[in-house]
Design a protein around this motif. Structure first.
Motif, PDB file in Angstrom:
ATOM      1  N   LEU A 284       0.860  -1.184   0.000  1.00  0.00           N
ATOM      2  CA  LEU A 284       0.000   0.000   0.000  1.00  0.00           C
ATOM      3  C   LEU A 284       0.894   1.231   0.000  1.00  0.00           C
ATOM      4  O   LEU A 284       1.769   1.371   0.867  1.00  0.00           O
ATOM      5  N   ILE A 285       0.668   2.124  -0.973  1.00  0.00           N
ATOM      6  CA  ILE A 285       1.532   3.297  -1.116  1.00  0.00           C
ATOM      7  C   ILE A 285       0.726   4.590  -1.014  1.00  0.00           C
ATOM      8  O   ILE A 285       1.205   5.646  -1.396  1.00  0.00           O
ATOM      9  N   GLY A 286      -0.499   4.490  -0.514  1.00  0.00           N
ATOM     10  CA  GLY A 286      -1.348   5.671  -0.380  1.00  0.00           C
ATOM     11  C   GLY A 286      -1.990   5.726   0.996  1.00  0.00           C
ATOM     12  O   GLY A 286      -1.709   4.888   1.848  1.00  0.00           O
TER      13      GLY A 286
ATOM     14  N   GLY B 245       4.899   2.875 -12.171  1.00  0.00           N
ATOM     15  CA  GLY B 245       3.622   2.629 -12.814  1.00  0.00           C
ATOM     16  C   GLY B 245       3.704   2.775 -14.322  1.00  0.00           C
ATOM     17  O   GLY B 245       3.778   1.797 -15.069  1.00  0.00           O
ATOM     18  N   ARG B 246       3.760   4.017 -14.791  1.00  0.00           N
ATOM     19  CA  ARG B 246       3.620   4.281 -16.242  1.00  0.00           C
ATOM     20  C   ARG B 246       4.707   3.648 -17.086  1.00  0.00           C
ATOM     21  O   ARG B 246       4.452   3.251 -18.217  1.00  0.00           O
ATOM     22  N   ALA B 247       5.917   3.537 -16.588  1.00  0.00           N
ATOM     23  CA  ALA B 247       6.991   2.943 -17.399  1.00  0.00           C
ATOM     24  C   ALA B 247       6.753   1.447 -17.625  1.00  0.00           C
ATOM     25  O   ALA B 247       7.380   0.849 -18.494  1.00  0.00           O
TER      26      ALA B 247
ATOM     27  N   ASP C 108      -3.669  11.817 -13.968  1.00  0.00           N
ATOM     28  CA  ASP C 108      -2.452  11.813 -13.162  1.00  0.00           C
ATOM     29  C   ASP C 108      -2.806  11.677 -11.681  1.00  0.00           C
ATOM     30  O   ASP C 108      -3.338  12.594 -11.075  1.00  0.00           O
ATOM     31  N   PRO C 109      -2.510  10.530 -11.084  1.00  0.00           N
ATOM     32  CA  PRO C 109      -2.898  10.279  -9.703  1.00  0.00           C
ATOM     33  C   PRO C 109      -2.133  11.141  -8.712  1.00  0.00           C
ATOM     34  O   PRO C 109      -2.589  11.336  -7.598  1.00  0.00           O
ATOM     35  N   ARG C 110      -0.965  11.630  -9.118  1.00  0.00           N
ATOM     36  CA  ARG C 110      -0.232  12.452  -8.152  1.00  0.00           C
ATOM     37  C   ARG C 110      -0.951  13.771  -7.936  1.00  0.00           C
ATOM     38  O   ARG C 110      -0.657  14.495  -7.018  1.00  0.00           O
TER      39      ARG C 110
HETATM   40  C1  LIG Z   1       1.176   6.442  -8.849  1.00  0.00           C
HETATM   41  C2  LIG Z   1       2.266   6.378  -7.861  1.00  0.00           C
HETATM   42  C3  LIG Z   1       3.557   5.964  -8.238  1.00  0.00           C
HETATM   43  C4  LIG Z   1       3.948   5.583  -9.648  1.00  0.00           C
HETATM   44  O1  LIG Z   1       3.958   6.675 -10.488  1.00  0.00           O
HETATM   45  P1  LIG Z   1       4.479   6.536 -12.013  1.00  0.00           P
HETATM   46  O2  LIG Z   1       4.819   7.927 -12.359  1.00  0.00           O
HETATM   47  O3  LIG Z   1       3.333   5.976 -12.789  1.00  0.00           O
HETATM   48  O4  LIG Z   1       5.636   5.631 -12.023  1.00  0.00           O
HETATM   49  C5  LIG Z   1       4.519   5.898  -7.247  1.00  0.00           C
HETATM   50  N1  LIG Z   1       4.248   6.221  -5.963  1.00  0.00           N
HETATM   51  C6  LIG Z   1       3.022   6.624  -5.577  1.00  0.00           C
HETATM   52  C7  LIG Z   1       2.796   6.968  -4.142  1.00  0.00           C
HETATM   53  C8  LIG Z   1       1.994   6.715  -6.508  1.00  0.00           C
HETATM   54  O5  LIG Z   1       0.780   7.118  -6.105  1.00  0.00           O
END
Ligand SMILES: *Cc1c(COP(=O)(O)O)cnc(C)c1O
Length: 251
Positions: free
Chosen positions: A91-93, A235-237, A245-247
């Motif tokens: 989990l990264i969020g 992710g995208r790579a 863009d989720p960021r």
């Molecule tokens: C989406 C995301 C990533 C990956 O981002 P990319 O630019 O697609 O590689 C990495 N870390 C977090 C916390 C993310 O939300």
């Protein structure tokens, strides 16, 4: 109901080949960066960030060797995990308190622990969900003091750390950061340097803080590897562009 029959989990061989090629390209760039820094490439693991990617494609990803997956939303991940056998999930969020139990049940690691309160909650739940086996976490640090980002402020972490490290049911494997959106990969370097130095400084006083550094994404992971990343979240790579863009907060 799924019965473990591989035919219940179909995936497309063409997808497998494409994802294996994308993985090979990423691994090659990790190797080059590790070599430049005098590091062992095997010390860097790919967390394939699979938000917005459908389970059928993730099954192909696992078949292509991408078996460590990262999701930034508990709810989205819960809808996919059962349909992707053979993967481990990070989990990264954000972890809302009402989702903490399901996060402990479903994820191998929560990389995004950003408060003492959350750490304490995960510790309590881990004792119930799998007693005797500490739950693995990373502490997210807002290295850039970016108001749009989660994470401990750098100055706050040193104060919080003794309380978190004392929790008996957590294993604190290291630190994680999400860099700012920057124009060039090189511009991300100071963030990665700062996280590595912070880890080194803290581990001098707190040897039970683990050495993992989760940093670097598709646009800047080679720089992160040069600066010591042990986990790169990509992710995208690997999967291509996402719908949004989720960021910038959706995900
Ligand atoms: C989406 C995301 C990533 C990956 O981002 P990319 O630019 O697609 O590689 C990495 N870390 C977090 C916390 C993310 O939300």
């Amino acid at each position: 109901m799924r019965n473990g029959d591989p035919a219940s989990y179909p995936f497309d061989p063409v997808e497998v080949a494409a994802l294996a090629a994308a993985r090979a390209r990423v691994l090659e760039r990790i190797e080059e960066a590790a070599r430049r820094a005098g590091r062992a490439p095997a010390d860097v693991r790919i967390v394939a960030v699979s938000k917005t990617v459908a389970p059928s494609r993730l099954r192909a990803a696992v078949a292509a060797g991408l078996d460590l997956l990262g999701e930034n939303r508990v709810q989205e991940a819960l809808g996919k995990i059962d349909q992707v056998p053979g993967a481990a999930w990070h989990l990264i969020g954000p972890v809302q308190s009402n989702k903490a139990r399901r996060a402990v049940e479903a994820f191998a690691v929560v990389e995004s622990v950003d408060s003492v309160a959350l750490a304490e909650r995960l510790d309590r739940i881990a004792a119930e969900v799998h007693p005797g086996r500490p739950f693995r976490v990373l502490l997210q640090v807002n290295v850039d003091a970016d108001p749009a980002k989660a994470g401990f402020p750098v100055a706050g972490l040193a104060a919080a750390l003794p309380r978190i490290l004392a929790l008996p049911n957590l294993e604190v494997r290291g630190l994680m950061t999400v860099g700012r959106l920057v124009a060039t990969p090189e511009a991300a370097r100071p963030t990665f340097v700062a996280l590595r130095r912070l880890s080194e400084t803290l581990r001098r006083d707190h040897p039970s803080l683990g050495p993992d550094l989760s940093m670097g994404m598709s646009d800047d992971f080679p720089v992160a590897v040069e600066e010591g990343a042990t986990l790169v979240r990509i992710g995208r790579a690997l999967f291509g562009e996402r719908p949004r863009d989720p960021r910038r907060q959706d995900g």
